[in-house]
Scaffold this motif. Structure first.
Motif, PDB file in Angstrom:
ATOM      1  N   ILE A 146       0.158   5.902  10.749  1.00 20.24           N
ATOM      2  CA  ILE A 146      -0.993   4.939  10.654  1.00 20.24           C
ATOM      3  C   ILE A 146      -1.118   4.108  12.077  1.00 20.24           C
ATOM      4  CG2 ILE A 146      -1.424   4.593   8.370  1.00 20.24           C
ATOM      5  CD1 ILE A 146      -0.220   1.780   8.577  1.00 20.24           C
ATOM      6  N   THR A 163       0.691  -1.263  -0.084  1.00 19.00           N
ATOM      7  CA  THR A 163       0.109   0.078  -0.026  1.00 19.00           C
ATOM      8  C   THR A 163       0.945   1.378  -0.298  1.00 19.00           C
ATOM      9  OG1 THR A 163      -0.080   0.199   2.511  1.00 19.00           O
ATOM     10  CG2 THR A 163      -1.783  -1.200   1.517  1.00 19.00           C
ATOM     11  N   ASN A 164       0.269   2.488  -0.167  1.00 23.82           N
ATOM     12  CA  ASN A 164       0.995   3.669  -0.185  1.00 23.82           C
ATOM     13  C   ASN A 164       1.169   4.181   1.307  1.00 23.82           C
ATOM     14  OD1 ASN A 164       1.511   3.887  -2.556  1.00 23.82           O
ATOM     15  ND2 ASN A 164      -0.498   4.790  -2.946  1.00 23.82           N
ATOM     16  N   TYR A 165       0.497   3.379   2.517  1.00 24.28           N
ATOM     17  CA  TYR A 165       0.649   3.985   3.641  1.00 24.28           C
ATOM     18  C   TYR A 165       1.853   4.471   4.282  1.00 24.28           C
ATOM     19  CZ  TYR A 165      -3.954   1.972   4.242  1.00 24.28           C
ATOM     20  OH  TYR A 165      -5.681   1.551   4.111  1.00 24.28           O
TER      21      TYR A 165
END
Lengths: 64, 256
Positions: free
Chosen positions: A30, A23-25
């Motif tokens: 987060i 993912t781009n997290y």
């Protein structure tokens, strides 16, 4: 299937770290909850996602 | 005034203006904080967005205390989950509990808020519950470990001002933790009035987000809150029940 933020994904068997890598997290921004419990950052690599897991990935947004 | 600190859960603050960060551009946050003189800013926790690369934390200066809220929680259990996630985000242990069962009036569920306060205070959070101003509930919140109590002035986002004034006054008079008036404050004059009454601080978001010039309104609120605090500390002059009282000498008139 693993439900992540309400979306069913075919990623059972992967670790949290392996999922996040797809993912781009930004990992610094987060927090992860699995089946109602926090997954500490130090355990992302050891936490296996299982069929039927319910995962939330959250971050801060503007609010009052 | 230099020694007049706001103390929440053992943490000292000079500013009595808690700023919201919702409903306006992240790019305005830094100037809003500066012009408000704020030291605490509220945030919400939501599902992360994979497409968005910008994060609100990149816009908040160092040294500002983050106060995550539990908005979206419909009961104590959900509020506790959100609070734990907020702490896991690594920005301290403050939490503003916000539990609502309806989306029309957005009124806080006081009973669930007491439950969540008790659980989170035991887990070491600095718990700041948003509540409907009720003395018995405020006492229960303090017993449950609340570091402050945040009564609503009027419905969230309404800018209607101190609709619950009499009941907030009772909390100010009877509750020993800081009373922070939250929700519904729409104008600097209303913030000033709440501070004159002895509120410890003001939390505002929509009043700024819907203002014509956000940073300028932040500055107006800052001045109003400081004015109200000074008025409270100095002790307001008395009000006559009837009649008048001359400010000028009642002798030496140019007559007789």
């Amino acid at each position: 299937m693993v439900k992540i933020n309400g979306e069913k994904l075919n990623i059972a068997g992967k670790t949290v770290a392996e999922y996040l890598a797809t993912t781009n997290y930004d990992p610094k921004r987060i927090a992860v909850e699995r089946n109602g419990d926090i997954v500490p950052k130090s355990q992302y690599g050891d936490t296996l996602l299982c069929d039927g897991d319910n995962v939330e990935v959250v971050s801060f947004v503007g609010g009052g | 005034m230099d020694n007049d600190k706001l103390i929440i859960g053992g943490h000292e603050f000079n500013s009595r203006f808690i700023l919201g960060s919702g409903k306006y551009s992240m790019k305005l946050i830094e100037s809003a904080i500066k012009d408000a003189g704020a030291e605490i800013i509220t945030l919400a926790v939501r599902r992360a967005n994979t497409k968005e690369q910008e994060n609100i934390l990149d816009y908040i200066p160092q040294g500002i205390t983050l106060l995550p809220n539990t908005s979206g929680a419909r009961n104590a259990e959900e509020a506790v989950r959100i609070a734990r996630l907020a702490r896991e985000l690594g920005c301290g242990n403050f939490v503003k509990i916000e539990i609502m069962r309806d989306s029309k009036y957005l009124l806080p569920d006081n009973q669930e808020t007491i439950k969540a306060t008790e659980i989170l205070a035991k887990e070491g959070f600095v718990v700041m519950p948003y509540m409907y101003p009720d003395l018995n509930v405020a006492r229960d919140l303090v017993s449950a470990g609340a570091a402050s109590v945040m009564p609503l002035a009027s419905p969230i986002g309404s800018n209607k001002g101190l609709a619950t004034k009499e009941f907030i006054q009772i909390l100010v008079d009877e509750i020993d933790v800081p009373i922070i008036v939250d929700a519904g404050i729409g104008r600097p004059s209303q913030a000033c009035e709440a501070m004159e009454m002895g509120a410890a601080a003001i939390m505002a978001n929509t009043a700024l987000a819907t203002a014509g010039d956000l940073p300028m309104m932040a500055s107006a609120f800052k001045n109003a809150i400081e004015a109200g605090r000074k008025a409270y500390l100095s002790g307001l002059g008395r009000v006559l029940t009837r009649g008048a009282s001359a400010s000028d000498p009642l002798t030496g008139f140019l007559r007789d």
